[in-house]
Design an enzyme around this catalytic site. Structure first.
Site, PDB file in Angstrom:
ATOM      1  N   ASP A 145       0.746  -1.291   0.091  1.00  0.00           N
ATOM      2  CA  ASP A 145       0.118   0.020  -0.019  1.00  0.00           C
ATOM      3  C   ASP A 145       0.740   1.213  -0.231  1.00  0.00           C
ATOM      4  O   ASP A 145       0.496   2.257  -0.879  1.00  0.00           O
ATOM      5  CB  ASP A 145      -0.894   0.018   1.289  1.00  0.00           C
ATOM      6  CG  ASP A 145      -1.847   1.057   1.526  1.00  0.00           C
ATOM      7  OD1 ASP A 145      -3.148   0.944   0.800  1.00  0.00           O
ATOM      8  OD2 ASP A 145      -1.585   2.078   1.750  1.00  0.00           O
ATOM      9  N   ILE A 174      -5.425   2.384  -0.015  1.00  0.00           N
ATOM     10  CA  ILE A 174      -5.207   1.699  -1.298  1.00  0.00           C
ATOM     11  C   ILE A 174      -5.701   0.205  -1.459  1.00  0.00           C
ATOM     12  O   ILE A 174      -6.136  -0.383  -2.543  1.00  0.00           O
ATOM     13  CB  ILE A 174      -4.012   1.843  -1.961  1.00  0.00           C
ATOM     14  CG1 ILE A 174      -3.785   3.416  -2.407  1.00  0.00           C
ATOM     15  CG2 ILE A 174      -3.589   0.913  -3.471  1.00  0.00           C
ATOM     16  CD1 ILE A 174      -2.197   3.726  -2.946  1.00  0.00           C
ATOM     17  N   ASP A 175      -5.060  -0.512  -0.284  1.00  0.00           N
ATOM     18  CA  ASP A 175      -5.420  -1.942  -0.371  1.00  0.00           C
ATOM     19  C   ASP A 175      -6.838  -2.070  -0.138  1.00  0.00           C
ATOM     20  O   ASP A 175      -7.395  -3.090  -0.711  1.00  0.00           O
ATOM     21  CB  ASP A 175      -4.694  -2.481   0.966  1.00  0.00           C
ATOM     22  CG  ASP A 175      -3.218  -2.723   0.774  1.00  0.00           C
ATOM     23  OD1 ASP A 175      -3.005  -3.335  -0.437  1.00  0.00           O
ATOM     24  OD2 ASP A 175      -2.530  -2.929   1.557  1.00  0.00           O
ATOM     25  N   LEU A 176      -7.496  -1.553   0.817  1.00  0.00           N
ATOM     26  CA  LEU A 176      -9.015  -1.624   1.152  1.00  0.00           C
ATOM     27  C   LEU A 176      -9.632  -1.173  -0.208  1.00  0.00           C
ATOM     28  O   LEU A 176     -10.991  -1.751  -0.397  1.00  0.00           O
ATOM     29  CB  LEU A 176      -9.386  -1.089   2.316  1.00  0.00           C
ATOM     30  CG  LEU A 176      -8.574  -1.785   3.347  1.00  0.00           C
ATOM     31  CD1 LEU A 176      -9.105  -0.971   4.719  1.00  0.00           C
ATOM     32  CD2 LEU A 176      -8.500  -3.009   3.722  1.00  0.00           C
TER      33      LEU A 176
END
Length: 362
Positions: A145, A174-176
């Site tokens: 991320d 960004i990951d989620l």
């Protein structure tokens, strides 16, 4: 009540944050999720962010692992040997969805790429999730991320206006964000399969997620050449749209329209703020450095709760800046079904729910 994905089996070869969060959401929708882990320690998220003493006190995996894997069954398979790869291939024949976040070509080396598996299971929905995508000069590079916060330019607009050095966004946004892209793609592919009987390969990446988050900044750059810089809690779209001081902390005040601004000015201090030069949104943007200190002079007379009560009654967008404990314990999250408890098992405890609700399915 049956879940919408009750008859769907998901084989989850992913680890850490984004893809495990996606498969957990599929599980919340009713899918059976089987998590494939490396026998040499499993998903590294099991111990991220905690010391060995803390892990022992928790009596189980780390808080991060619990947050993204609470509804799965795990099996250890060593994909580095042929026996493990054979087991994995047999499992794929009876699954509907496969999700992995290995670097490009890794699953192909294992004989677990889409073309190979689709030959035995043409209805398979196969999701590749990578850092920079499967093509291009950066495709073989791993990233997380924070790396994509840097690559995407997100870090360059995060932090105080006069701050020194880069500042990361505090959550793995960004990951989620990518996890919901995975869910969207898988659900769309399942709908396509219902109509056609055919599976397909779907793909997304941290790069695509970060570009989607930054799209309106890129659009501004392409149209005007303007490169935005950090603005603290403020942004370039409207004024006021940032944190302001209270006697006991800070509140966020957002009044983008001229009508909402008039209500805000009258509620805080009409004499100080309801002036002709601030009447229009474009003027407030132009006079940001004059207006913001005046608003701050008005807000610092009140406590956070007083400001919240005053401005919400005036139908102005307002929020108290809370710490994690205050936010996690706030009654509003429970009121909308945003929390639930697992009552038993090694992962028992309180959890954040899937970020949407459906009237006909749980």
């Amino acid at each position: 009540m049956a879940g919408v994905l009750d008859d769907i089996r998901v084989l989850d070869f992913s680890r850490v944050f984004a893809a495990p969060d996606a498969t957990q959401t599929l599980g919340d929708l009713g899918a059976e999720v089987i998590k494939i882990e490396n026998p040499a320690g499993g998903d590294e998220c099991r111990y991220l962010g905690v010391t060995s003493d803390q892990l022992e006190n928790l009596g189980g995996p780390s808080p991060s692992f619990r947050a993204f894997n609470r509804n799965k069954r795990s099996i250890c398979i060593d994909l580095r040997n042929s026996a493990g790869r054979d087991i994995a291939r047999r499992l794929t024949r009876d699954c509907d969805v496969l999700v992995n976040n290995f670097r490009p070509s890794t699953m192909q080396r294992f004989g677990l790429d889409y073309d190979t598996l689709a030959a035995d299971n043409p209805k398979l929905i196969y999701c590749d999730f990578t850092a920079y995508g499967s093509e291009g000069a950066l495709s073989s590079i791993g990233a997380n991320d924070l790396a994509l916060q840097a690559h995407s330019g997100l870090i360059s607009i995060t932090g105080e206006e006069d701050g020194e050095g880069p500042v990361r966004a505090g959550s793995a946004i960004i990951d989620l964000h990518a996890s919901l892209a995975i869910v969207s793609a898988v659900l769309a592919a399942l709908l396509h399969r219902t109509k056609t009987g055919r599976g397909q390969r779907v793909e997304t990446s941290l790069l695509m997620s970060s570009a989607h988050l930054m799209s309106y900044f890129y659009q501004d750059y392409w149209l005007t050449g303007h490169i935005h810089r950090p603005m603290g809690t403020a942004n370039h779209l409207s004024v006021p749209n940032q944190a302001f001081p209270a006697q006991d902390g800070h509140v966020i005040i957002i009044a983008p329209s001229d009508e909402m601004w008039r209500r805000c000015a009258r509620a805080l201090d009409a004499t100080l703020l309801e002036r002709p030069e601030f009447a229009h949104s474009s003027d407030r943007l132009r006079l940001r450095k004059t207006l913001v200190p005046l608003i701050a002079a008005a807000t610092e007379r009140y406590t956070k709760q007083e400001l919240h009560n005053l401005l919400s009654a005036a139908r102005v967008n307002v929020s108290i800046v809370q710490d994690i404990g205050e936010a996690a314990s706030h009654e509003q999250l429970a009121a909308i079904g945003g929390l639930f408890n697992l009552e038993s098992g090694p992962m028992a405890g309180k959890y954040v729910a899937t970020p949407f609700a459906m009237s006909e399915t749980p």
